[in-house]
Design an enzyme around this catalytic site. Structure first.
Site, short mmCIF file in Angstrom:
data_model
loop_
_atom_site.label_atom_id
_atom_site.label_comp_id
_atom_site.label_asym_id
_atom_site.label_seq_id
_atom_site.Cartn_x
_atom_site.Cartn_y
_atom_site.Cartn_z
N ILE A 138 42.28 39.76 43.16
CA ILE A 138 41.02 39.21 43.66
C ILE A 138 39.95 39.49 42.61
O ILE A 138 40.09 40.41 41.80
CB ILE A 138 40.65 39.78 45.04
CG1 ILE A 138 40.64 41.32 45.03
CG2 ILE A 138 41.58 39.28 46.11
CD1 ILE A 138 40.28 41.93 46.38
N ASP A 139 38.90 38.69 42.63
CA ASP A 139 37.88 38.80 41.59
C ASP A 139 37.17 40.15 41.61
O ASP A 139 37.14 40.84 42.63
CB ASP A 139 36.83 37.70 41.79
CG ASP A 139 37.42 36.30 41.66
OD1 ASP A 139 38.43 36.16 40.95
OD2 ASP A 139 36.87 35.37 42.27
N LYS A 140 36.57 40.48 40.48
CA LYS A 140 35.87 41.75 40.31
C LYS A 140 34.90 42.03 41.45
O LYS A 140 34.88 43.13 42.00
CB LYS A 140 35.13 41.75 38.97
CG LYS A 140 34.25 42.97 38.74
CD LYS A 140 33.49 42.84 37.43
CE LYS A 140 32.54 44.03 37.24
NZ LYS A 140 31.77 43.92 35.97
#
Length: 307
Positions: A138-140
């Site tokens: 999942i994104d930062k």
């Protein structure tokens, strides 16, 4: 390794060294790009380039990149919010601001560094030295659940489930505007943007299948709380899909409005539910992560504004 790139509209006018360092595919620093150019390893339309020249749309830039030196990823004693753990898998609640695996500019402080410290040698090797145990990410600045595999058999099982879209993945998001329909589906292929390599975009011709189902949970004056269920897992899928229908995720500084009325660190997106067939027992298991503190705080603000 020789790589060729065609300059996109959004890259027109960049210096050659700046253009090379902007390519996520290469992950080069600007100084290293300049070194390659100086050594005569970079050509523009078949002619050796200089760092100071400015590339134009449709120019073809070719770079002969030396083989990279293997990177040693080191374990780091970083606290983890572990939801579940056994001999096969580890389910983690990722905090905002943490990168999942090492990449350009993020070789330390990632989830992988933390997991390596926690698990020692007990991680699958299928995704190599930079992403041991990582099946999905999942994104930062997206918070929430992801699963890490401790052995190759578990990794193969989860990867197979991802491939046939049988893993349950539900996210909650606060999006801009009032979503009128209680339920909806965005079925639109996603691919790399043709004008900005750092973005994804709807691309009916070259994009890959992407399907997001959404359901309204609560409406506010200018925003809507929704649940999104993923059929596919393309890069930035929810963020791109919701922006494409006029409801970008609040706080998204890539696909949303430039200004945000709240003090946020990236998009309001949380991976809340994760369910799959356990690779060891063959039984379906599901996990639910509560809203993180920043999400709850923002919901309180929005609910008070309704009154």
């Amino acid at each position: 390794m020789i790589r060729s790139f065609t300059v996109l509209e959004g890259e027109n006018g960049l210096r050659l060294d700046q253009f090379l360092s902007s390519l996520d595919e290469l992950s080069l620093s600007r100084s290293y790009a300049g070194k390659l150019i100086k050594e005569g390893l970079v050509e523009v339309n078949g002619i050796k380039g200089k760092a100071s020249i400015h590339v134009k749309t449709e120019d073809v830039v070719t770079a002969d990149i030396p083989a990279p030196v293997p990177l040693e990823v080191k374990p780091e004693n970083i606290p983890l919010d572990i939801i579940y753990e056994d001999e096969d898998i580890l389910v983690i609640n990722k905090p905002k601001g943490m990168v999942v695996h090492p990449a350009a500019g993020h070789y330390e402080g990632t989830l992988v560094n933390a997991v390596m410290f926690h698990c020692g040698d007990s991680l699958s090797s299928i995704n190599g030295v930079l992403r041991p145990g990582i099946v999905h990410r999942i994104d930062k600045n997206t918070t929430g659940l992801l699963v890490v595999c401790k052995n190759d058999q578990a990794h193969q099982s989860l990867a197979a489930q991802l491939k046939v879209h049988s893993i349950t993945r539900k996210y909650v998001a606060i999006v801009c505007g009032n979503v009128r329909e209680d339920d909806g589906t965005v079925d639109a292929p996603i691919g790399r943007s043709r004008t900005d390599r750092k973005k994804q975009a709807i691309d009916p011709v070259n994009g890959r299948e992407a399907v997001t189902h959404y359901h309204v949970l609560e409406r506010f004056r200018d925003y809507t709380l929704i649940e999104c269920r993923l059929e596919t897992g393309r890069t930035h899928q929810i963020r791109v899909h919701m922006a494409s229908i006029g409801h970008p995720v609040l706080g998204d500084d890539v696909y949303g409005p430039r200004s945000c009325p709240f003090d946020l660190e990236g998009q309001c997106l949380h991976a809340k539910v994760l369910g799959f067939i356990h690779p060891g027992t063959g039984q379906y298991i599901e996990f639910d992560s509560p809203y993180p503190a920043y999400f709850e705080k923002l919901l309180t603000i929005l609910r008070n504004r309704k009154q």
